[in-house]
Write a protein that holds these residues in place. Structure first.
Motif: not given
Length: 512
Positions: A420-430
């Protein structure tokens, strides 16, 4: 700046992002006291983050102090630091599993977890959705849709039920997708598939019926009140095929793909259109997933790659009072080969295991990753591509190789899977990684639109949960770096011979 009135200073500061505000606090003691002593600066920053990153503002209605708003604004950065330093040791908000096997999150060693002797309260749980902002959880349980508050805890520390809504569905229900319309509104698309068991039905016809329903959630009231939930639209679709059709949703449009035909339904305007999409040779390939992008229905095939057909708005046919349609018996809509606007783009032959990791509509691209067939020194390499549409000449749309990175599991021969991929703010992704013999880990790195990590450096993954039974499958994962909440819907095969499954809900809190 100092010559301005404090009210004007706060208004200006409120237009900055969290990094700029944090730096401004270090300029002098007066600015530090002004920012830390007044919640308006960080509150304005959080409001803009909700608008830009698609979070629900009511998730933060419990906050009132500058420290609280600051913690929410800086949550993704604190989340990333924990992952980078492997300091994740989450607290379980709910746990349906026993703790008799010294099963401690964050501990790389430990036995497989076992089912709890307590009755499972989630036996009818079919799907979950963690609302962006990380406070509210939507569950589909039997014939009920429920909204839970993960902050307001009950007497035993479990989430608080805020609202439930009765559904007309039965036992084949699927939660297709959820769209954040604005900072207070969600649209949920549900689908249920029924084989035709009438007396006139026979196996050769393979006639089935799918029911689509769109629900609207409003989060513009206080948590103490009932959230308004209403059904926006519904449509029954008769089609061929014994398997569940592929369905997707985007901004008022729903696309449904059966074995041969595509239906696009505009549930706001009450119109629809049907076509049969063929490639240039007249062959029909096995579609694994569909998406809507820039006015196209994009078909994804594991072997051939991407293919697209243009959605023509002026050809939509009004539904009128009809609540059901049959794809094969349309009046006035020819069921013929549809003009292909984007031809198939084949994937490299050496890369066969791939999947879409994020649908990046804001960047007019579909991002996906491919896994190398061969692993080198117990290290798996992933290649990241994007598919962008050339608006001037759609047939020239192409893959763009954005880079590659590697991932090495802690257990030999455990193949990591970016579940699963998720957004982590505007500069990173998890990314949440899962392998039953290696457990569940989590990583945060530059976002999908940024440059990929260097292939010479393996992605650092933090241990989230230890290894599991082979019969346990993570069906759905929701992650909120802002609140630190992680919701996992587990499915356990209790008896493979009769395909008996049990479901469990596990909620973790990274910021206890």
């Amino acid at each position: 700046m100092r010559s301005l009135a404090p009210e004007l200073q706060l208004e200006i500061i409120g237009e900055l992002d969290e990094c700029d505000i944090a730096q401004l606090e270090q300029v002098c003691k007066d600015l530090y006291d002004l920012i830390e002593g007044n919640p308006d600066a960080w509150k304005g920053c959080l409001r803009r983050k909700c608008e830009h990153e698609g979070m629900i503002w009511s998730s933060f209605s419990n906050l009132s102090t500058a420290a609280g708003f600051k913690a929410a604004c800086t949550g993704p950065k604190r989340f990333k630091r924990k992952c980078d330093q492997d300091q994740i040791n989450p607290v379980k908000v709910t746990t349906p599993f026993s703790t008799g096997n010294a099963d401690v999150p964050g501990n790389a060693s430990g036995d497989e977890r076992t089912a709890s002797d307590e009755p499972n309260p989630w036996t009818d749980l079919r799907d979950i959705y963690l609302v962006p902002g990380g406070r509210f959880l939507i569950t589909i349980e039997g014939s009920w849709m429920k909204v839970w508050d993960l902050i307001l805890r009950g007497e035993v520390g479990s989430p608080t039920l805020l609202r439930r809504h009765s559904l007309a569905f039965k036992k084949y229900l699927r939660l297709i997708c959820v769209e954040v319309v604005n900072t207070s509104t969600l649209h949920l698309l549900l689908c249920e598939d029924f084989p035709d068991t009438s007396a006139a039905w026979n196996m050769a016809q393979n006639r089935s019926r799918s029911v689509l329903e769109v629900f609207e959630f409003k989060f513009n009231v206080s948590p103490e009140e009932s959230f308004p939930i209403r059904k926006l639209a519904g449509l029954g679709v008769w089609h061929n095929g014994m398997y569940s059709p592929l369905v997707t949703q985007l901004r008022g449009l729903v696309a449904l793909q059966t074995d041969r035909d595509t239906l696009v339904w505009d549930y706001n305007q009450g119109g629809y259109y049907v076509w049969r999409a063929l490639d240039v040779d007249g062959a029909i390939y096995t579609t694994s997933r569909i998406l809507i992008l820039e006015g196209y229905v994009i078909y994804l095939d594991y072997q051939w790659g991407f293919h697209g057909a243009k959605i023509l708005d002026h050809t939509f046919h009004p539904l009128g009072n009809a609540r059901e349609i049959d794809i094969l018996t349309q009046q006035g809509i020819p069921n013929r080969a549809f003009s292909v606007s984007i031809r198939y783009k084949r994937v490299p032959k050496s890369l066969t295991k791939w999947h879409v990791t994020q649908y990046a509509d804001g960047n007019d691209a579909i991002i996906y990753e491919q896994q190398d067939e061969e692993r080198v020194f117990n290290t798996t390499f992933f290649h990241r591509f994007s598919f962008q549409i050339d608006s001037d000449n759609p047939q020239e749309s192409e893959f763009i190789l954005e880079g590659r990175y590697s991932c090495k599991p802690s257990v030999k021969y455990a193949v990591p899977h970016p579940f699963n991929r998720f957004p982590s703010g505007q500069e990173t992704a998890g990314v949440v990684w899962f392998a039953w013999d290696d457990g569940m880990t989590i990583s945060v790195h530059p976002s999908l639109t940024e440059e990929c990590p260097s292939p010479e450096k393996t992605i650092t993954r933090a241990r989230l949960l230890p290894k599991r039974r082979m019969t346990d499958t993570a069906h759905r994962i929701g992650v909120s770096p802002v609140s630190g909440k992680i919701a996992i819907l587990w499915k356990r095969t209790a008896d493979p011979e009769i395909e008996l499954e049990d479901t469990f809900l596990e909620i973790l809190d990274i910021f206890p």
